[in-house]
Scaffold this active site. Structure first.
Site, PDB file in Angstrom:
ATOM      1  N   GLY A   1      -6.697   4.893  -0.708  1.00 10.95           N
ATOM      2  CA  GLY A   1      -8.043   4.937  -0.170  1.00 10.95           C
ATOM      3  C   GLY A   1      -8.868   3.780  -0.696  1.00 10.95           C
ATOM      4  O   GLY A   1      -8.458   2.612  -0.663  1.00 10.95           O
TER       5      GLY A   1
ATOM      6  N   TYR B   1       0.832  -1.210   0.000  1.00  7.82           N
ATOM      7  CA  TYR B   1       0.000   0.000   0.000  1.00  7.82           C
ATOM      8  C   TYR B   1       0.868   1.263   0.000  1.00  7.82           C
ATOM      9  O   TYR B   1       1.805   1.389   0.787  1.00  7.82           O
ATOM     10  CB  TYR B   1      -0.928   0.038   1.218  1.00  7.82           C
TER      11      TYR B   1
ATOM     12  N   ASN C   1      -0.056  13.002   4.218  1.00  4.97           N
ATOM     13  CA  ASN C   1      -0.765  12.209   5.220  1.00  4.97           C
ATOM     14  C   ASN C   1      -0.401  12.617   6.642  1.00  4.97           C
ATOM     15  O   ASN C   1       0.241  11.873   7.360  1.00  4.97           O
ATOM     16  CB  ASN C   1      -0.395  10.730   5.019  1.00  4.97           C
TER      17      ASN C   1
ATOM     18  N   ARG D   1     -15.440  38.186  41.529  1.00  2.25           N
ATOM     19  CA  ARG D   1     -14.966  37.304  42.597  1.00  2.25           C
ATOM     20  C   ARG D   1     -14.485  35.957  42.055  1.00  2.25           C
ATOM     21  O   ARG D   1     -13.545  35.353  42.604  1.00  2.25           O
ATOM     22  CB  ARG D   1     -16.101  37.090  43.593  1.00  2.25           C
TER      23      ARG D   1
ATOM     24  N   HIS E   1      -5.574  15.695  -5.115  1.00  5.68           N
ATOM     25  CA  HIS E   1      -5.898  16.027  -3.724  1.00  5.68           C
ATOM     26  C   HIS E   1      -5.762  17.525  -3.440  1.00  5.68           C
ATOM     27  O   HIS E   1      -6.233  18.005  -2.410  1.00  5.68           O
ATOM     28  CB  HIS E   1      -5.010  15.236  -2.770  1.00  5.68           C
TER      29      HIS E   1
END
Length: 513
Positions: A61, A54, A197, A286, A84
């Site tokens: 994907g 891969y 990535n 306060r 992309h």
């Protein structure tokens, strides 16, 4: 000029700030170059094998089932960057782009991505040349990291797309690289994927937000103390022994800051000398240390997450020390996205309590003797009435920005990427919230300093006086008839944003926590 040396590890938040905001130069260490070469040799060996791996010899994907032949792999890596780089909307700020590029380089240099040394050097060369890729607001789901923003940066490395030169002019990236003697990279196996990535954009924005919020929380402690003085309140609630019995570190630090600012004040402690004496100050006065303290403790947790992310090598697949190349889910932005959202919630609450204090200063029924709206001639003059409207509008937007982005998820990539972090969106809205918080604190500063000066005959604390004098020297005028307020408010905002309020006070108080 400062130089930041990038090694296999050890990058700090200060390094990120130096590169992103101060233009520090970058050098790669010999250790990083060796790690890059070693990891690349592993990727090259896998690329030569017939079995698909891969990111090396497959698609990406939902398309990861296709084995890519050697002659198409360079095209595959170019194509992933081009496809992309699909962002839309306004340009992202230069400092954000520099931060995300630097953080990607930091991970590349870890030796866990399989990128060649010459690609890493080109990344450093582009940053050193002051070339900033055009990155757009929309495109990242925060998983697999900040894909679209990082793709636009990788496109510049290839000499494609548009980038901003050191003179601020946007031009074709190839022209800018050529002018600076930088050769475009020819991506090889895995390199396109490795450049995209990561959680680098959201992490860079987190680191810069933390730096800004550190200054703003100190500023808010100062303005809270000024308001307490202006309302003739009591500093007794700030006593260390009270905060020791509820030992949240941030709360104790905020109370100590306020007490340091108020030391020597002639305005505090008059709350029981009025015609209608008070037993206690209002919550917004306060409980200021409790609210600011909770935000500080949230920042402490966010810093822990940021430091862990800085020590991480986020990529998929990743080259492990034993030589394996394994797919993983480390690119998921949830850890960063959560703290970005937490900080937006805390910032909204800090802005909200500051606005309530400002409103109290302007209301004659609650300001204990101050003129309505701190006006010179109430009725003829409106004073700071609309300055508080502006502050309220900012607070209202901050409450909307506090709605978490990380609670959302929109599936993508044909349901392969079926749960995403939205961390980039969390970071973008936090940047807006930080800007709004700066303006809100500036309005409280403007009102509180005017109110103190209207308490004629009473002497403020030395630290308060130092803040007032520095603000006036910065061109922000004091009490008087109505005038065009926007320039004063803008100058007060710059005074807070640039750290001048803290710088004015610390010579008197010592370093604030």
């Amino acid at each position: 000029m400062q130089t930041v040396v990038v090694g296999m590890s050890g990058t700090t938040a200060d390094d990120v700030i130096a590169v992103a905001r101060e233009g520090a130069r970058i050098e790669l260490s010999d250790e990083a170059r060796a790690a890059l070469a070693e990891a690349r040799s592993i990727v090259d060996a896998l690329a030569a094998k017939p079995e698909p791996v891969y990111g090396v010899s497959t698609g990406f994907g939902a398309l990861a089932t296709r084995h890519i032949s050697p002659e198409l792999r360079a095209q595959l890596q170019r194509n992933i960057v081009r496809s992309h780089a699909a962002g839309m909307g306004p340009r992202v700020e230069r400092e954000v782009v520099r931060a995300l590029m630097f953080l990607r380089l930091k991970t590349v240099c870890s030796g866990r991505t399989g990128v060649r040394p010459e690609v890493a050097q080109t990344m450093a060369d582009v940053l050193n040349a002051g070339i900033t890729p055009v990155v757009h607001e929309y495109g990242s789901l925060g998983c697999s990291g900040d894909l679209a923003p990082l793709s636009h940066c990788a496109l510049t490395l290839m000499g494609e797309g548009d980038a901003e030169g050191p003179d601020g002019t946007v031009r074709p990236a190839g022209e800018l690289l050529a002018e600076h003697g930088i050769a475009p990279v020819e991506l090889r196996e895995k390199e396109g994927l490795a450049l995209l990535n990561g959680t680098d954009g959201m992490l860079g924005m987190l680191i810069m937000a933390l730096a800004d919020l550190d200054r703003l929380y100190k500023s808010a402690d100062i303005t809270a103390a000024l308001t307490l003085e202006a309302l003739l309140g009591t500093e007794k609630v700030l006593a260390p022994e009270l905060h020791a019995i509820r030992p949240h570190p941030g709360q104790g630090a905020a109370a100590a800051n306020m007490l340091a600012v108020l030391k020597g004040s002639g305005l505090t402690g008059h709350f029981q000398e009025e015609e209608a004496p008070r037993v206690q100050d209002a919550y917004s006065v306060r409980c200021a240390p409790q609210v600011a303290g909770a935000g500080r403790d949230t920042m402490t947790h966010a810093r822990l997450v940021a430091d862990r992310e800085l020590a991480s090598a986020v990529d998929n697949p990743v080259v492990l020390p034993d030589g394996r190349v394994e797919s993983n889910g480390n690119f998921h932005g949830a850890p960063v996205a959560y703290v970005l959202d937490f900080l937006a919630v805390a910032a909204a609450d800090l802005g909200s309590i500051a606005e309530r204090r400002t409103d109290r200063l302007l209301d004659k029924n609650r300001s204990h003797g101050l003129p309505p709206f701190l006006a010179d001639d109430a009725g003829v003059d409106s004073g700071l009435m609309i300055a508080q409207y502006t502050q309220a509008a900012l607070v209202s937007e901050m409450k909307r920005l506090a709605v978490p982005a990380s609670a959302d998820s929109i599936p993508s990539s044909a349901m392969q990427e079926d749960h995403v972090s939205m961390g980039w969106s969390a970071a973008r809205k936090l940047r807006t919230a930080v800007g709004n918080l700066t303006r809100i604190i500036a309005v409280e500063l403007y009102a509180a300093t005017r109110a103190i000066e209207l308490r004629r005959g009473l002497t403020p604390a030395p630290a308060s006086q130092a803040a007032i004098e520095a603000l006036r020297a910065a061109g922000v005028e004091g009490p008087g008839p109505d005038r065009f307020l926007a320039p004063d408010l803008e100058a007060a905002e710059a005074f807070v944003r640039e750290g001048k309020l803290v710088a004015a006070v610390e010579p008197v108080t010592g370093p604030l926590a």
